[in-house]
Scaffold this motif. Structure first.
Motif, PDB file in Angstrom:
ATOM      1  N   GLU A  31       0.815  -1.216   0.000  1.00  0.00           N
ATOM      2  CA  GLU A  31       0.000   0.000   0.000  1.00  0.00           C
ATOM      3  C   GLU A  31       0.851   1.270   0.000  1.00  0.00           C
ATOM      4  O   GLU A  31       0.586   2.213  -0.751  1.00  0.00           O
ATOM      5  N   SER A  32       1.897   1.298   0.829  1.00  0.00           N
ATOM      6  CA  SER A  32       2.769   2.479   0.873  1.00  0.00           C
ATOM      7  C   SER A  32       3.442   2.723  -0.471  1.00  0.00           C
ATOM      8  O   SER A  32       3.488   3.858  -0.954  1.00  0.00           O
ATOM      9  N   ARG A  34       2.446   1.762  -3.440  1.00  0.00           N
ATOM     10  CA  ARG A  34       1.459   2.181  -4.438  1.00  0.00           C
ATOM     11  C   ARG A  34       1.105   3.652  -4.297  1.00  0.00           C
ATOM     12  O   ARG A  34       0.720   4.301  -5.267  1.00  0.00           O
ATOM     13  N   ARG A  35       1.265   4.207  -3.091  1.00  0.00           N
ATOM     14  CA  ARG A  35       1.049   5.641  -2.869  1.00  0.00           C
ATOM     15  C   ARG A  35       2.304   6.454  -3.186  1.00  0.00           C
ATOM     16  O   ARG A  35       2.273   7.674  -3.134  1.00  0.00           O
ATOM     17  N   GLY A  36       3.420   5.781  -3.468  1.00  0.00           N
ATOM     18  CA  GLY A  36       4.674   6.479  -3.743  1.00  0.00           C
ATOM     19  C   GLY A  36       5.473   6.780  -2.494  1.00  0.00           C
ATOM     20  O   GLY A  36       6.461   7.497  -2.540  1.00  0.00           O
ATOM     21  N   ASP A  37       5.073   6.208  -1.366  1.00  0.00           N
ATOM     22  CA  ASP A  37       5.752   6.424  -0.079  1.00  0.00           C
ATOM     23  C   ASP A  37       6.700   5.258   0.185  1.00  0.00           C
ATOM     24  O   ASP A  37       6.452   4.413   1.039  1.00  0.00           O
ATOM     25  N   ALA A  42       6.278  -1.797   3.350  1.00  0.00           N
ATOM     26  CA  ALA A  42       6.093  -2.922   4.274  1.00  0.00           C
ATOM     27  C   ALA A  42       7.225  -3.941   4.141  1.00  0.00           C
ATOM     28  O   ALA A  42       7.479  -4.713   5.065  1.00  0.00           O
ATOM     29  N   ASN A  43       7.915  -3.940   3.009  1.00  0.00           N
ATOM     30  CA  ASN A  43       9.003  -4.889   2.752  1.00  0.00           C
ATOM     31  C   ASN A  43      10.326  -4.172   2.507  1.00  0.00           C
ATOM     32  O   ASN A  43      11.166  -4.637   1.728  1.00  0.00           O
TER      33      ASN A  43
END
Length: 72
Positions: A31-32, A34-37, A42-43
């Motif tokens: 998720e992070s 995909r937001r560009g963060d 998470a990995n």
């Protein structure tokens, strides 16, 4: 300096001067990411922890971890 490359490593070429900071790569799918963060991936991978790091003579690193290092 890049000695060898795997598949899908553009824009990098053998002989390019590169460095790696503490951010040693991201997955691109969580998720992070995909937001560009990418910093909160998470990995998240960290050189020296996730794989052999900065004090190694040679290491394998994901292309996302590389930063161009100018000759001068």
């Amino acid at each position: 300096m890049i000695d060898a490359l795997g598949e899908d490593t553009e824009p990098w070429k053998v002989g390019d001067r590169v460095g790696i900071g503490w951010h040693g790569g991201h997955c691109g799918g969580c998720e992070s990411c995909r937001r560009g963060d990418f910093v909160t991936c998470a990995n998240l991978q960290i050189p020296g922890i996730s794989y052999d790091g900065g004090y190694s003579e040679f290491l394998f690193a994901p292309k996302e971890a590389l930063a161009a290092f100018p000759a001068n």
